[in-house]
Write an enzyme that holds these catalytic residues in place. Sequence first.
Site, PDB file in Angstrom:
ATOM      1  N   ASN A  69      -7.169  -3.124  14.424  1.00  0.00           N
ATOM      2  CA  ASN A  69      -8.568  -3.381  14.068  1.00  0.00           C
ATOM      3  C   ASN A  69      -8.706  -4.573  13.114  1.00  0.00           C
ATOM      4  O   ASN A  69      -9.773  -4.775  12.538  1.00  0.00           O
ATOM      5  CB  ASN A  69      -9.199  -2.125  13.441  1.00  0.00           C
ATOM      6  CG  ASN A  69      -8.550  -1.737  12.111  1.00  0.00           C
ATOM      7  OD1 ASN A  69      -7.580  -2.363  11.679  1.00  0.00           O
ATOM      8  ND2 ASN A  69      -9.092  -0.722  11.459  1.00  0.00           N
ATOM      9  N   HIS A  83      -7.094  -5.030  10.286  1.00  0.00           N
ATOM     10  CA  HIS A  83      -6.861  -4.790   8.854  1.00  0.00           C
ATOM     11  C   HIS A  83      -5.579  -5.469   8.375  1.00  0.00           C
ATOM     12  O   HIS A  83      -4.659  -5.708   9.160  1.00  0.00           O
ATOM     13  CB  HIS A  83      -6.875  -3.284   8.508  1.00  0.00           C
ATOM     14  CG  HIS A  83      -5.686  -2.492   8.935  1.00  0.00           C
ATOM     15  ND1 HIS A  83      -5.727  -1.122   9.095  1.00  0.00           N
ATOM     16  CD2 HIS A  83      -4.408  -2.846   9.238  1.00  0.00           C
ATOM     17  CE1 HIS A  83      -4.529  -0.685   9.456  1.00  0.00           C
ATOM     18  NE2 HIS A  83      -3.722  -1.708   9.554  1.00  0.00           N
ATOM     19  N   GLU A 131      -9.546  -2.123   5.439  1.00  0.00           N
ATOM     20  CA  GLU A 131     -10.163  -1.880   6.736  1.00  0.00           C
ATOM     21  C   GLU A 131     -11.379  -2.798   6.894  1.00  0.00           C
ATOM     22  O   GLU A 131     -11.846  -3.402   5.916  1.00  0.00           O
ATOM     23  CB  GLU A 131     -10.597  -0.412   6.823  1.00  0.00           C
ATOM     24  CG  GLU A 131      -9.443   0.597   6.655  1.00  0.00           C
ATOM     25  CD  GLU A 131      -8.525   0.719   7.878  1.00  0.00           C
ATOM     26  OE1 GLU A 131      -8.386  -0.256   8.637  1.00  0.00           O
ATOM     27  OE2 GLU A 131      -7.939   1.804   8.058  1.00  0.00           O
ATOM     28  N   ASP A 172       0.825  -1.215   0.000  1.00  0.00           N
ATOM     29  CA  ASP A 172       0.000   0.000   0.000  1.00  0.00           C
ATOM     30  C   ASP A 172       0.854   1.257   0.000  1.00  0.00           C
ATOM     31  O   ASP A 172       2.075   1.201   0.194  1.00  0.00           O
ATOM     32  CB  ASP A 172      -0.971  -0.017   1.196  1.00  0.00           C
ATOM     33  CG  ASP A 172      -0.307  -0.453   2.496  1.00  0.00           C
ATOM     34  OD1 ASP A 172       0.935  -0.435   2.576  1.00  0.00           O
ATOM     35  OD2 ASP A 172      -1.037  -0.825   3.435  1.00  0.00           O
TER      36      ASP A 172
HETATM   37  P1  PGA Z   1       2.347  -1.868  12.690  1.00  0.00           P
HETATM   38  O1  PGA Z   1       1.207  -1.817  11.609  1.00  0.00           O
HETATM   39  O2  PGA Z   1       3.322  -2.912  12.261  1.00  0.00           O
HETATM   40  O3  PGA Z   1       2.954  -0.502  12.660  1.00  0.00           O
HETATM   41  O4  PGA Z   1       1.696  -2.202  13.993  1.00  0.00           O
HETATM   42  C1  PGA Z   1       0.643  -3.008  11.164  1.00  0.00           C
HETATM   43  C2  PGA Z   1      -0.502  -2.724  10.226  1.00  0.00           C
HETATM   44  O5  PGA Z   1      -1.213  -1.716  10.408  1.00  0.00           O
HETATM   45  O6  PGA Z   1      -0.719  -3.522   9.306  1.00  0.00           O
END
Ligand code: PGA
Length: 249
Positions: free
Chosen positions: A141, A143, A148, A72
Amino acid sequence: MAAGNLKIQVLESADAVAAAASKVIVEAIKAKPRFVLGLATGSTPEKTYAKMAEANKAKQVSFAKVTTFNLDEYWGLDGDHDQSYRYFMNDRLFNHIDIRPWNTNVLNGMATSPLIECAAYEQKIFACGGVDLWLLGIGNNGHVAFNEPGSAVDSRTRLVSLTQSTINANSDGRFFSDPKDVPRCALSAGIGTIREARKIILLATGAGKADAVKAAVEGPFSPDCPASLLQDHLDCTFYLDKAAAAKLS
Ligand code: PGA
């Protein structure tokens, strides 16, 4: 441990998770030098990238023939912006290994047309023969990438809106310092795009991920927790530290 088709590896620490993930990736590239590797950004994979760079420096593996695709990119950020995911990947991994820069693919957050950018990205993955292994993180959450809650199992690369919880998670000082600076939209590979990878490894470390991990592994196969949509993948392993695995029964 296995849940449905998912394989679960619980390891002592975040360092052990990084060592295990790096080993899987390095061995896979040694077995197939023209590897197509899917990558993720965020805090979680940083240690894995450091270990991959160490392995490259020690000449245990070469990335010279590897092609990468990232999950992304923030919509509206140029690759030179220090919070863009292109910048993150150059800084944490690509500048430290022998990969050819032109073989690294990150969606262009400044593309004139998101539709054309996303369709071309899908086309390029297809033209490269598909992704051999996609490394993933998981959001608080549930995702994966910027898919999302509510994202469909067959979603493809597209322009998406970020939820407030993701905006807050990314403005806790690790990346942005103020929620108002976080872009509201992003280009993201879809759940369908990710599910087509031949192998998936998802990393989660820290207590903050325990609820999302439980929902992904033990909850229903549901867009409410996008990571649960990996449950029926034929070769998907979650590498968890003890804190992230703490709520699994
Ligand atoms: P993080 O993000 O490794 O910074 O916790 C993970 C994500 O949002 O996929």
